[in-house]
Design an enzyme around this catalytic site. Structure first.
Site, mmCIF file in Angstrom:
data_model
loop_
_atom_site.group_PDB
_atom_site.id
_atom_site.type_symbol
_atom_site.label_atom_id
_atom_site.label_comp_id
_atom_site.label_asym_id
_atom_site.label_seq_id
_atom_site.Cartn_x
_atom_site.Cartn_y
_atom_site.Cartn_z
ATOM 1 N N ASP A 104 1.084 -1.126 0.046
ATOM 2 C CA ASP A 104 0.041 -0.066 0.032
ATOM 3 C C ASP A 104 1.036 1.336 -0.103
ATOM 4 O OD1 ASP A 104 -2.197 1.465 0.322
ATOM 5 O OD2 ASP A 104 -2.158 1.763 2.362
ATOM 6 N N SER A 127 -12.510 13.775 -9.218
ATOM 7 C CA SER A 127 -11.591 13.283 -9.882
ATOM 8 C C SER A 127 -11.582 13.606 -11.528
ATOM 9 C CB SER A 127 -11.400 11.901 -9.737
ATOM 10 O OG SER A 127 -12.756 10.892 -10.077
ATOM 11 N N ARG A 129 3.820 17.851 -4.974
ATOM 12 C CA ARG A 129 2.785 17.877 -5.756
ATOM 13 C C ARG A 129 2.211 19.211 -5.885
ATOM 14 N NH1 ARG A 129 -0.209 13.039 -2.198
ATOM 15 N NH2 ARG A 129 -1.836 13.812 -2.923
ATOM 16 N N ARG A 149 -6.179 3.593 -7.586
ATOM 17 C CA ARG A 149 -7.712 3.798 -7.348
ATOM 18 C C ARG A 149 -8.351 2.326 -7.443
ATOM 19 N NH1 ARG A 149 -9.878 7.785 -4.989
ATOM 20 N NH2 ARG A 149 -9.287 9.944 -6.088
ATOM 21 N N LYS A 178 -7.064 -5.574 -5.113
ATOM 22 C CA LYS A 178 -5.565 -5.850 -4.319
ATOM 23 C C LYS A 178 -5.332 -7.352 -4.207
ATOM 24 C CE LYS A 178 -5.171 -1.348 -1.807
ATOM 25 N NZ LYS A 178 -4.845 -0.778 -0.553
#
Length: 1031
Positions: A508, A685, A741, A925, A931
């Site tokens: 993660d 988004s 960022r 996402r 996962k």
């Protein structure tokens, strides 16, 4: 209903554990030998003694498994016995009158309504905290939740406090509708002492007296309805909740089940959640109450309500929920339907923040909750060597059968001859007169005599060695993390040798690689860069390029000097009462100098820039200690980016002080300013931007907008200076290359008539039923244009200590790293660069498609691209960019929707082929179930050894799916650590665990394994060779 994490119960432990242990072929073989030795005909000395080694193995393994599972069960019980406030003294008609299973009814135990021992202990424990709960909403952005202690017999309240925050199938089918008009309470036939435990045992329930009713028929509430008025809030345990229960959640409490929000303390019916226990993110998420139930504020309101919730069945998707709430309007008597989505659903494990109270309806409990469905059952894991030992046992057993057959054949032939010493000197020793039967007896006797060719002592020794290895891991001070006072905790002692064979690590990102702490490092205002900080990514790039990187200690000393200089200059200019010096990360003496030149043009640009940061956000300002520290502000935001931006503006002189329903209060260089809040266009988004429209004190209407540079630049006015556009764009590229960022900040002054015309179209879009999202986006685009650029911000997501070095070390060891994160694609790419996961010389392939056909085309293009440079696919890492000096290296970045198509049966072999040829794969996402599917794809598709590491409940599924699961302990909750095989404090400890302990354990077990088989085979062959000479 409880959510079990443990794999056993008291009833299932013995049979289930024995079943798992006898998956080992060796144990079946040893059991058969013990059975053979019971019969004297086979010449065994003592069958009881022969059974001891097998019993020792079974008992030691069972105890080890039991201890491991007991620890999980303790953590599980701790969660399921947490306290929750539920509406009592009314019947939940979604549940049967007597929901007990048949055997409890037969034995007359756990009668309906009886207060269990656990609930009674909870209420007795809280008896000294008797309080009256009064729930009310304030129209001025305040709520009251008055409390009073009734233990002293008084009824004085402490007065209202300031709020923490600012202004399919039906459930009947799973027993889940609510219609309070169709029943009375108490139900007939129940004895008085079983009415919800409100008699002599309920000493603490004075804590939950009736709240103040709203006395208005709104939505589902009908005050014409007659009720008993007996409903009261009561304390109970999480595991006692059932579908259809009404719960009261308060600030800082965890959500005990999947709950629909009926009403909140906020005047706008909003509530705020922290999801770090699920996904490791500490930022706040906003949820809202169902509009038809938002007027509920007391038990009486609930009793006089009537509605049915048609809910979809439980499923794994954390981001989708669909339901319909049906009710009859109390004024018009018309039937109405209201949609219920994920925006009205609270997931189990979240924490309520900045919201005084929430009234909710339980829709899914225990194993039906979304987080539990994503976690799956706790698996029983076996190490790779243990599985290979089964194969070795089979081979040795076949060899044993061969030599026993040869021995039996020789015995049968020699037994028929008369010219042997056995015939002359040992007459009468044969068990039968038949040579064939004697040969069969000899065969079984040889199985017993040669049994050590399958060494029972090996399994005993391996268990002992693995236990000692687990002790070594637990005592390693290099993996001790002082802030949490914890070392590495091995929870599965049997797979330590797998640590030395790991080929793929699935990790993660948020909270695992990063601290999820944003720091405002740099900014560009009107083409001028401010900020002296050096990011971890810049230091890593300097090291890779052979330049001298500034040591962290030296950099910290330099920045401290510059910060003191900057603060000294700012203090002379104005008084900033809200500054938090220790949190100031934008260090720039030049910024202070430009603020001092009040007649310069740059001063005006700086004021406009930081004013925009203080206004354009959705942050909540909280004063934890308003009396002791009236100027200490804490910012709670939906994302850590927003909190960092607002905090940076605060510390340089533009604090955001607070927000009411219609006003935003800030200070600008020590002077208070108030702006009338008109509209907020939220970030999504798709939009990649957010805007806030305010009216300034001089009457101007100003739109402030921040977002991705590509989105903002498309909407700039044509008259924006071209040089400024290019300079700001270059500055943002410079920031991004340093692993920061970036966001672009812009504004626009709106004409009054244009704004009024736009408001009408925007409100029409908000109330539309069909294609609502598209209509809102279209309306927003009508006002977000002709922007003037103010500048750009650059934030650093602080990595955990030692993460870049750890990733570099894992790559050098030939271990491939896949990142599986719920973050946005661009965010994941930026973090990938900052932690050495992605490198500038890598060929990065971004896969983003809406259809299976598009996904297939992009994957095939990626495979062809690699083949054109490196040739046909190969598994040799030297030819695939896993070592320095390789011809080329590749990375794949794929989003969640594309990954969903890539994991379909037709496409996943190609995706596996592409991913395993790359040095790094980043999946964005992704849901928890995706996962786990990704881990399973690599584990089974390449027969590879995999390790998963995470810190939140959304990582549990992949932790359990991998060969080895690691969970990080600490601030982000304990779900991952509870389900993991190894739990520790920081990602960097993974290198010591794999490359030291894993290698040592693998080498020890492998060498011992080989030596035992070699020793026993030689010993057995010596006896076999001697046998023919006995005749």
């Amino acid at each position: 209903m409880a959510s079990p994490l443990s794999g056993y119960t008291l009833l299932t432990f013995l049979p289930k554990n024995l079943f798992e242990q006898f998956h080992r072929i060796a144990n079946i073989y040893f059991l058969a030998l013990v059975v053979f030795q019971v019969f004297p005909v086979f010449g065994a000395a003592s069958a009881q003694t022969a059974a001891l080694p097998l019993l020792f193995i079974l008992v030691v393994t069972a105890v080890k498994d039991g201890v491991e599972d007991f620890r999980r069960a303790q953590l599980d019980e701790e969660v399921n016995t947490s306290a929750v406030t539920r509406l009592g003294q009314w019947r939940n008609i979604n549940q049967a009158l007597d929901p007990r299973p048949w055997y409890e009814r037969l034995l007359h135990i756990n009668a309906p309504g009886k207060v269990t021992r656990g609930v009674q202990k909870l209420r007795e424990k809280e008896a000294g905290e008797g309080k009256q709960i009064i729930l009310s909403k304030g129209g001025d952005g305040r709520v009251s939740m008055s409390t009073g202690d009734f233990n002293d017999g008084s009824s004085t309240f402490s007065g209202p406090h300031r709020a923490s925050g600012a202004g399919g199938r039906q459930l009947e089918d799973i027993e889940g509708s609510i219609d309070l008009s169709t029943h009375t309470y108490p139900p007939p036939g129940l004895p008085a002492n079983e009415l919800g435990g409100w008699g002599e045992h309920n000493t603490s329930l004075s804590a939950y007296q009736q709240s103040l009713p709203s006395r208005s028929s709104l939505g589902v509430v009908d005050w014409r309805r007659r009720t008993n008025g007996t409903a009261r809030w009561e304390r109970t345990l999480w595991k006692k909740l059932e579908v259809g229960d009404i719960v009261l959640l308060r600030d800082n409490e965890q959500v005990p089940a999947d709950v629909i929000v009926l009403s909140t303390s906020d005047p706008d019916s909003l509530c705020y959640l922290e999801t770090k226990n699920l996904d490791g993110e500490t930022n706040l998420k906003v949820r809202k109450a169902v509009k038809a139930t938002s007027s509920l504020s007391s038990e009486e309101d609930i009793e006089k309500s009537s509605f049915i919730l048609d809910s979809e069945p439980p499923h794994q998707n954390l981001y989708i929920y669909n339901g319909v709430l049906r009710y009859t309007d109390a004024v018009t008597d018309e039937s109405r339907r209201v949609g219920v989505t994920i925006n009205e659903l609270l997931l189990r494990g979240c924490t309520v923040r900045n919201t005084s109270w929430i009234i909710g309806l339980v829709v899914f409990t225990g194993p039906d909750t979304k987080i539990y469905l994503n976690g799956g059952q706790t698996p029983s894991k076996q190490s790779k060597i243990a599985k290979e030992t089964n194969f070795n046992v089979i081979v040795n057993f076949i060899f044993l059968v061969i030599i026993c057959s040869v021995s039996a054949t020789i015995n049968g032939v020699m037994d028929g001859q008369t010219a042997t010493s056995t015939y002359i000197y040992e007459q009468g020793v044969e068990p039968t007169s038949s040579n064939a039967l004697n040969a069969l007896v000899t065969f079984v006797s040889c199985l017993i005599a040669f049994q050590n060719i399958v060494p029972v002592s090996l399994f005993i020794s391996i268990e002992i060695v693995k236990t000692i290895q687990a002790y070594f891991i637990a005592q390693d001070l290099d993996m001790y993390y002082k802030p949490f006072n914890t070392a590495c905790v091995p929870k599965n002692w049997g797979i330590s040798d797998d640590l030395g064979q790991i080929e793929y690590v699935f990790s993660d990102k948020t909270g695992t690689l990063t601290q999820n702490v944003m720091e405002f490092q740099k900014c560009s205002v009107h083409g001028v860069i401010y900020g002296e900080g050096v990011t971890e990514a810049q230091r890593g790039a300097a090291t890779r390029e052979g330049r001298d990187a500034v040591e962290p200690e030296e950099l910290a000393e330099k920045l401290a000097v510059l910060k003191d200089s900057m603060l000294a200059k700012l203090t002379k200019l104005f008084k900033n009462r809200y500054i938090q010096v220790n949190k100031l990360t934008l260090v720039s003496p030049k910024l202070a100098e430009d603020f001092s030149l009040r007649s310069s043009e740059q001063y005006l640009h700086l004021v406009a820039f930081f004013r925009a940061l203080a206004i354009c956000h959705s942050v909540l300002a909280d004063k934890p200690e308003p009396q002791e520290k009236p100027f200490y502000l804490e910012y709670k935001a939906e994302s850590p980016d927003e909190a960092a931006l607002v905090a940076a503006a605060r510390d340089v002189g533009f604090p955001f002080v607070g927000k009411s329903k219609d006003a935003i209060d800030i200070e600008a260089l020590g002077q208070p300013e108030r702006y009338m809040h008109l509209k907020t266009l939220e970030f999504t988004s798709t939009r990649k931007r957010m805007s806030v429209i305010v009216r300034a004190a001089d009457g101007r209407i100003i739109l402030y907008c921040k977002g991705a540079d590509s989105v903002i630049y498309e909407r700039l006015a044509a008259n924006v200076d071209q040089g400024l556009r290019e300079k700001t764009s270059k500055d943002m590229d410079f920031f991004a290359n340093g692993g920061l960022r970036t966001l672009c900040i812009a504004y626009r002054v709106l004409p009054e008539d244009e704004f009024l015309q736009w408001v009408r179209s925007y409100e029409a879009a908000q109330s539309s039923v069909d294609n609502r999202e598209e209509a809102i986006e279209t309306a927003a685009a009508q006002i977000e244009h002709s922007l003037q650029i103010l500048g750009a911000t650059a934030l650093e997501d602080k990595l955990q200590e030692g993460v870049p070095e750890a990733i570099e070390m894992l790559h050098r060891a030939g271990i491939k790293l896949w990142i599986l994160t719920g973050d946005k694609l661009q965010t994941a790419i930026e973090i990938g660069f900052s932690c050495n996961l992605l490198k500038q010389d890598m060929e990065i392939m971004i896969l983003s498609a809406d259809t299976p056909e598009g996904t297939l085309a992009q994957i095939e293009a990626g495979i062809n691209k690699i083949a054109s440079i490196l040739g046909p696919p190969t598994s040799k890492t030297v030819e695939r960019g896993f070592v320095p000096g390789a011809k080329a290296s590749f990375a794949v970045v794929i989003d969640g929707d594309t990954l969903r198509h890539a994991l379909t049966p037709d496409i996943k072999p190609l995706f596996l082929n592409l991913g395993t040829q790359c040095e790094t794969v980043v999946c964005c996402r992704v849901s928890p179930a995706q996962k786990a599917l990704t881990v399973k794809l690599v584990k089974e598709g390449r027969n590879a050894m995999t390790l998963s590491i995470g810190d939140g409940a959304n990582d549990v599924a992949m932790i359990q799916e991998a060969n080895v699961g690691c969970g990080l302990l600490g601030h982000e909750g304990s779900q991952a650590a509870m389900s993991a095989d190894y739990a520790f404090g920081q990602f960097r400890f993974l290198t010591k665990l794999l490359l030291v302990h894993g290698r040592w354990s693998y080498q020890r077990i492998a060498d011992m394994h080989s030596n035992f088989f070699y020793k026993n085979v030689i010993w057995t062959l010596a006896m076999f060779w001697f046998m023919p000479f006995c005749y």
